[in-house]
Design a protein around this motif. Structure first.
Motif, PDB file in Angstrom:
ATOM      1  N   LEU A   1       0.816  -1.120   0.042  1.00 29.98           N
ATOM      2  CA  LEU A   1      -0.090   0.045  -0.002  1.00 29.98           C
ATOM      3  C   LEU A   1       0.799   1.158   0.246  1.00 29.98           C
ATOM      4  O   LEU A   1       1.714   1.255   0.807  1.00 29.98           O
ATOM      5  CB  LEU A   1      -0.855  -0.227   1.247  1.00 29.98           C
ATOM      6  N   CYS A   2       0.573   2.095  -0.842  1.00 26.04           N
ATOM      7  CA  CYS A   2       1.538   3.295  -1.109  1.00 26.04           C
ATOM      8  C   CYS A   2       0.705   4.459  -0.532  1.00 26.04           C
ATOM      9  O   CYS A   2      -0.219   4.622  -1.169  1.00 26.04           O
ATOM     10  CB  CYS A   2       2.045   3.461  -2.430  1.00 26.04           C
ATOM     11  N   VAL A   3       0.882   5.285   0.475  1.00 26.28           N
ATOM     12  CA  VAL A   3       0.156   6.241   0.740  1.00 26.28           C
ATOM     13  C   VAL A   3       0.464   7.557   0.168  1.00 26.28           C
ATOM     14  O   VAL A   3       1.776   7.920   0.407  1.00 26.28           O
ATOM     15  CB  VAL A   3       0.248   6.626   2.222  1.00 26.28           C
ATOM     16  N   ASN A   4      -0.238   8.107  -0.631  1.00 25.10           N
ATOM     17  CA  ASN A   4       0.283   9.198  -1.704  1.00 25.10           C
ATOM     18  C   ASN A   4       0.012  10.623  -0.758  1.00 25.10           C
ATOM     19  O   ASN A   4      -0.932  11.201  -0.744  1.00 25.10           O
ATOM     20  CB  ASN A   4      -0.601   9.301  -2.868  1.00 25.10           C
ATOM     21  N   PHE A   5       1.257  10.927  -0.175  1.00 27.49           N
ATOM     22  CA  PHE A   5       1.512  12.012   0.708  1.00 27.49           C
ATOM     23  C   PHE A   5       2.323  12.793  -0.245  1.00 27.49           C
ATOM     24  O   PHE A   5       3.160  13.548   0.684  1.00 27.49           O
ATOM     25  CB  PHE A   5       1.945  11.867   2.117  1.00 27.49           C
ATOM     26  N   ASP A   6       2.300  13.218  -1.513  1.00 25.96           N
ATOM     27  CA  ASP A   6       3.213  14.072  -1.924  1.00 25.96           C
ATOM     28  C   ASP A   6       2.649  15.487  -2.178  1.00 25.96           C
ATOM     29  O   ASP A   6       3.653  16.270  -2.390  1.00 25.96           O
ATOM     30  CB  ASP A   6       3.684  13.305  -3.541  1.00 25.96           C
ATOM     31  N   GLU A   7       1.350  15.359  -1.914  1.00 33.46           N
ATOM     32  CA  GLU A   7       0.861  16.849  -2.050  1.00 33.46           C
ATOM     33  C   GLU A   7       1.520  17.976  -2.604  1.00 33.46           C
ATOM     34  O   GLU A   7       1.921  18.673  -1.870  1.00 33.46           O
ATOM     35  CB  GLU A   7       0.324  16.985  -0.571  1.00 33.46           C
ATOM     36  N   SER A   8       1.807  17.908  -4.069  1.00 29.96           N
ATOM     37  CA  SER A   8       2.562  18.797  -4.634  1.00 29.96           C
ATOM     38  C   SER A   8       1.607  19.786  -5.444  1.00 29.96           C
ATOM     39  O   SER A   8       2.006  20.649  -6.240  1.00 29.96           O
ATOM     40  CB  SER A   8       3.734  18.261  -5.425  1.00 29.96           C
ATOM     41  N   GLU A   9       0.223  19.605  -5.659  1.00 30.83           N
ATOM     42  CA  GLU A   9      -0.549  20.124  -6.403  1.00 30.83           C
ATOM     43  C   GLU A   9      -0.640  21.606  -5.981  1.00 30.83           C
ATOM     44  O   GLU A   9      -1.062  22.021  -4.489  1.00 30.83           O
ATOM     45  CB  GLU A   9      -1.862  19.622  -6.357  1.00 30.83           C
ATOM     46  N   PRO A  10      -0.266  22.705  -6.962  1.00 29.19           N
ATOM     47  CA  PRO A  10      -0.380  24.024  -6.451  1.00 29.19           C
ATOM     48  C   PRO A  10      -1.665  24.254  -5.604  1.00 29.19           C
ATOM     49  O   PRO A  10      -2.787  24.068  -6.211  1.00 29.19           O
ATOM     50  CB  PRO A  10      -0.004  24.879  -7.674  1.00 29.19           C
TER      51      PRO A  10
END
Ligand SMILES: Cc1cc2nc3c(=O)[nH]c(=O)nc-3n(C[C@H](O)[C@H](O)[C@H](O)COP(=O)(O)O)c2cc1C
Ligand code: SF4
Ligand code: SF4
Ligand code: FES
Lengths: 459, 541
Positions: free
Chosen positions: A79-88
């Motif tokens: 499970l990869c939790v996508n916490f990259d949150e880079s969307e402007p």
């Protein structure tokens, strides 16, 4: 928003809720206990499917359906939790995890159990230094309390969870870029098939989910799919975190059911509280930069998965709104937007790599006061040539570039043309020739979108 | 066998390949950069896009799908219908080609690749003449990335072939990509230059003039080059090569597709290890030593002279007093001509295979691969034709002896005339045992390339021409017989070995290796049918 009790943000402002003790005292981890001790993984998948939960990472894919793509006979699942949150313009994941890290971790445990994952990675945006420590402390506490590791709650279920910090690339939020980066490689999105559900991280079946998506799970388990589905609008169920930035009175992160209108979000007293300093709204980028832009006349757009399409937007995105006041210059908005994607294109696919770079230079020239009407047409043409939806690229980044850039040009064409019209005569030609003297020696200006030679060469 | 339809034409194609490969094999000129049949598929350049028929979700009728799909990433399957000949596909090709020139310096006049560059060719065929870019170009740097290679990043189309080559074929992973977007660059890691025994291949697979071979840099415009199909002599693998030459000067060697032998690759030993052919002191004319004085003789009088001298020894000491040592640098045809010629004069003459050297160890690629997973092997036997010479000696019948025995007999006086073929471009040839044996001889005939201790002792000295100046066949380590063409003329005065051996054997006219092979086939079945690698599809690169 009368009658709506916050679900995801219910612990915001509660003293000490980052600790396991306070979190548990507020009902935290109860859903995980219920899930692990009374439900089978397949029951959870079914419950989530019935809740209508759709991914909050941007694409809005139904979460239960995504989980059902995993091969039945799999051994190890990641499970990869996508916490990259880079969307402007987007900071809801950060806000949520900063205030209630245990809710995120609980969601991870439920999702991992439902997908029978034995390994979970939280792929954390590089710039979130402070948050890393908050999350790591919460994770350590949860481990110590037996919520992670071997034999969780005596069920025999084992889950290891690690926080992996990114290195600052937007494209590593794309699920296969994330997986490559996680594997220690350059974050170049992969071609599909194979899809991550079949061959993902380290060659194993993999699920990638956004933080907010996972944070919805405890409430679904606790209160049931029907309750969750009763919130929001048809096809867009559940609570949603909205963020607002720009010249508003109260920028920040707010929770409301899906389907909030942009106007409510900006003007509502529970939300951004109206424009600051007597400004008016000129434009709103409603869902993270990549979905596109709304004009001041389009504020009735509902932020759910369907209404946004009526306004030509790419989708709901992250519901991270950027408000643009009437004192802003749309040429600068355009240049800033184009520059972001040129900076973040990973460089694999030709249309994306070269198209974003070219458009950024055109847009910057327009912003510098040396635009041509033909440039606007050229930008629209270039936008039409990029993206995954037309088959021109491997990942969705150029779709996300083309929508805002094209919609700024299309929806604000009047203002842009007017600005170009105010430029001193001959300025553009001088500007261009100063930078590349050879350009006039070639027949470039006769071609296609460029203006005719007579006009281009000043006497 | 699957049958697919491309542009309305039914194509029967191999199973398990992708549509792009099938189209190229069927002769369609589909532009492509990132796809290379020897590397993994990344489908990133988006030049090879096609239209494809997909079942309509509602009616299940096959319909042209609105989105384009990469043909390199689509496996063939029976009944698949695709098209490249459509406005949509052409519009995409035009647009990709326009993009490649947004930042390209357009420095073709000083680019080595000009003339064989797929950026030029595709721009011409699929692009458009005029540029619409009026903004400054982003200029990427030029870099020295290794002892043999330069990288002109400003010309790169970022197909990542070179990076994949070092990862997947050489296994050395020196090359990587840094930075993003149009600022992305190919690079090496600090202190780790591109330096591996297969490195030269990255220059070949680079579709544009971005990776450059320092030894070829600014040496020749490629449109002057003519190409001969040859076989590498660097080791016993027997890689097929192309010899690019102009006015009897060799400029570079490149791999020639040879599935199962060397595929698309060659190693640097073969690619760069041929400068000995330019040695200034090469033996170029036949010489005869009379009374301690070496003197040049005319090619036309040579056969009679040699014949007389050998007949003299046979008359005095009997038919087993003549022997020959055949070098693994010879072609099969040459060995056969020499063997039959000597046996004609001295029927009992023993033939031995000359010394076989060892160079380094077997090198397997990708480095560190599991046994059986090799994609390329450099063998320690630095000769092209040991097996071929052995096969010829065996096929000729009569007495074959090993080298030591012949030398022993020469030292003991049983052998009085010895014909030694050298042609080893190495300093450790010849060895002391051979030199000592040579002292005792009445007649020593030496065929060699460079002067040395042995050639100084020769009574008759003949030039041994480099393999690029000869034609014939080599048999590789696995027994595969492969012909090679003559690329260039030998240095002035010299005749190719096959030519003078042909004359010596009493034949008139021009030596033709194929004709000799037909003659050989009686005793050596199969020699008239050597292995010729298939042609690569015309539009593949
Ligand atoms: C260029 C690009 C950047 C993305 N960045 C993010 C991101 O920062 N966070 C995220 O959750 N999803 C991001 N996504 C979406 C992910 O690919 C993926 O759809 C999502 O993580 C799936 O989770 P969900 O189903 O829970 O929404 C990005 C997609 C693209 C194309
Ligand atoms: S579309 Fe753009 S960001 Fe996505 S893989 Fe291709 S080049 Fe990279
Ligand atoms: S250097 Fe050549 S082979 Fe390597 S990525 Fe660039 S164009 Fe492709
Ligand atoms: S995308 Fe198919 S050859 Fe590059």
């Amino acid at each position: 928003m009368s009658g709506f009790e916050p679900v995801l943000l219910r612990n915001v402002g509660v003293e000490g809720v980052r600790t396991l003790k306070v979190s548990e005292s507020r009902g935290g981890w109860a859903a995980a206990r219920k899930a692990l001790t009374t439900m089978t993984p397949d029951e959870i998948v079914e419950e989530v499917r019935r809740s209508g939960l759709r991914g909050r990472g941007g694409a809005g894919f139904p979460t239960g359906v995504k989980w059902s793509f995993l091969p039945k006979d799999r051994k190890h699942t990641v499970l990869c939790v996508n916490f990259d949150e880079s969307e402007p313009g987007t900071f809801n994941n950060r806000y949520l995890a900063e205030h209630d890290p245990h809710l995120v971790l609980e969601g991870i445990l439920i999702a991992a159990y439902a997908t029978r994952a034995d390994l979970a990675y939280i792929y954390l945006r590089a710039e979130y230094h402070e948050l890393f420590h908050i999350l790591q402390r919460a994770l350590d506490e949860a481990y110590a309390a037996g919520w992670f590791g071997a034999d969780i709650l005596g069920t025999g279920y084992r889950l290891e969870c690690h926080i992996h910090r990114g290195a600052g690339a937007y494209v590593c939020g794309e699920e296969t870029g994330l997986i490559e980066s996680l594997e220690g490689k350059r974050g170049w999105p992969r071609i599909k098939p194979p899809y991550p559900a079949v061959r993902g991280a380290f060659g194993r079946p993999t699920v990638v989910n956004n933080v907010e998506t996972l944070a919805c799970l405890p409430a679904i388990i606790e209160r049931g799919a029907e309750w969750f589905a009763s919130i929001g609008t048809p096809g867009s169920t559940g609570p949603k975190l909205y963020t607002v930035s720009g010249p508003v009175n109260r920028p920040g992160c707010f929770e409301a059911p899906l389907g909030l209108t942009v106007r409510e979000l900006i003007e509502g007293d529970d939300f951004a509280g109206g424009m600051a300093g007597g400004r008016k709204v000129k434009a709103v980028i409603p869902g993270g930069l990549s979905v596109g832009i709304l004009t001041a006349d389009e504020l009735d757009c509902r932020l759910d998965f369907t209404d946004v399409l009526n306004y030509g937007l790419l989708g709901l995105g992250t519901a991270g709104a950027i408000v643009i006041g009437d004192d802003a210059d749309m040429r600068k908005v355009l240049a800033n937007t184009a520059r972001f994607y040129a900076h973040e294109s990973c460089g694999q696919c030709t249309h994306c790599r070269e198209g974003t770079g070219w458009m950024a230079r055109i847009a910057e020239r327009i912003a510098a006061g040396a635009g041509r009407i033909a440039d606007l047409d050229l930008i629209v043409e270039l936008c039409g040539r990029m993206g995954m939806m037309s088959g021109m690229s491997i990942c969705g980044l150029p779709d996300g570039a083309a929508y805002p850039i094209r919609l700024i040009v299309e929806k604000f064409r009047g203002e842009l043309e007017e600005a170009i019209g105010r430029q001193p005569p001959g300025y553009t030609e001088r500007y261009i020739r100063d930078r590349i003297p050879s350009v006039y020696a070639l027949p470039v200006l006769q071609a296609g979108a460029a203006p005719a030679r007579e006009r281009a060469v000043p006497a | 066998m699957a049958t697919i339809i491309i542009d309305g034409r039914e194509i029967r194609c191999r199973d398990g390949i992708n549509v792009l490969q099938a189209a190229l094999e069927a002769g369609f000129d589909v532009p492509h950069y990132c796809y290379h049949p020897g590397l993994s598929v990344v489908a990133s350049c988006r030049l090879c896009l096609m239209e494809m028929k997909m079942p309509d979700p509602r009616t299940n009728e096959p319909q042209w799908s609105p989105r384009l799909v990469p043909s390199c990433q689509t496996p063939v399957r029976d009944g698949l219908e695709v098209r490249f000949d459509s406005e949509k596909v052409r519009a995409n090709q035009r647009s990709v080609m326009e993009y490649y020139l947004v930042n390209h310096p357009l420095d073709c006049p000083v680019c080595d690749k000009a003339g064989e560059c797929y950026l030029q060719d595709y721009s011409y065929r699929f692009g458009q003449a005029a540029s619409r870019v009026v903004d400054p170009k982003h200029k990427n740097p030029k870099k020295d990335i290794g002892p043999r290679t330069l990288l002109y990043q400003d010309r790169c189309v970022l197909c990542s072939r070179c990076v994949r080559f070092t990862q997947e074929v050489s296994g050395t992973s020196e090359l990587c990509l840094v930075d993003r977007g149009h600022r992305a660059e190919i690079d090496v890691f600090p202190g780790r230059p591109l330096d591996n025994p297969l490195q030269g291949n990255v220059v070949d697979i680079c579709p544009v003039g971005s990776l450059l071979d320092k030894s070829f840099l600014f040496k020749q415009r490629v449109w002057y080059l003519r190409t001969a199909a040859s076989i590498c002599r660097g080791c016993s693998t027997g890689c097929a090569i192309r010899v690019d030459h102009h006015e009897d000067r060799v400029y570079r060697l490149r791999p020639r597709w040879n599935p199962g032998v060397n595929d698309w690759w060659i190693c640097d030993r073969g690619r760069f290890g041929w400068d000995f052919i330019r040695a200034p002191d090469r033996i170029v004319s036949p010489q005869i030593c009379r009374g301690g004085e070496a003197g040049r003789v005319d090619w036309s009088s040579l056969p009679t002279m040699i014949r007389l001298r050998i007949e003299q020894v046979v008359r005095r000491h009997g038919p087993t007093s003549v022997a020959a040592i055949l070098s693994p640098e010879m072609a099969c045809e040459e060995a056969w001509l020499l063997g039959t010629f000597l046996r004609g004069l001295a029927p009992g003459a023993p033939l031995a295979r000359g010394p076989v050297f060892v160079e380094g160890q077997e090198e397997r690629f990708p480095v560190g691969c599991a046994p059986g997973q090799e994609r390329f092997i450099i063998r320690p036997e630095p000769h092209p034709n040991r097996r071929g010479v052995e096969a010829v000696i065996e096929g000729l019948g009569g007495e074959s002896a090993d080298l030591e025995e012949i030398l022993g007999r020469a030292a003991g006086g049983a052998i009085r005339a010895l014909w030694v073929v050298g042609g080893y471009p190495r300093p450790d040839w010849p060895d002391q045992a051979l030199l000592a044996a040579a002292e005792k001889l009445e007649l020593l005939v030496v065929q060699d390339m460079l002067p040395g201790a042995l050639t100084r002792r020769a009574h008759i000295l003949l030039p041994f021409c480099a393999w690029l100046e000869r034609e014939g066949t080599f048999m590789n380590h696995a027994g595969l017989l492969q012909p090679f063409e003559q690329a260039v003329q030998p240095p002035e005065e010299a005749l190719p070995d096959g030519q003078y051996l042909w004359a010596l054997a009493g034949h008139a006219g021009l030596y033709r290796a194929a004709r000799v092979r037909e003659m050989m086939a009686a005793g050596l079945p199969g020699f008239d049918r050597p292995h010729v690698p298939p042609e690569e599809p015309e539009h593949a690169h």
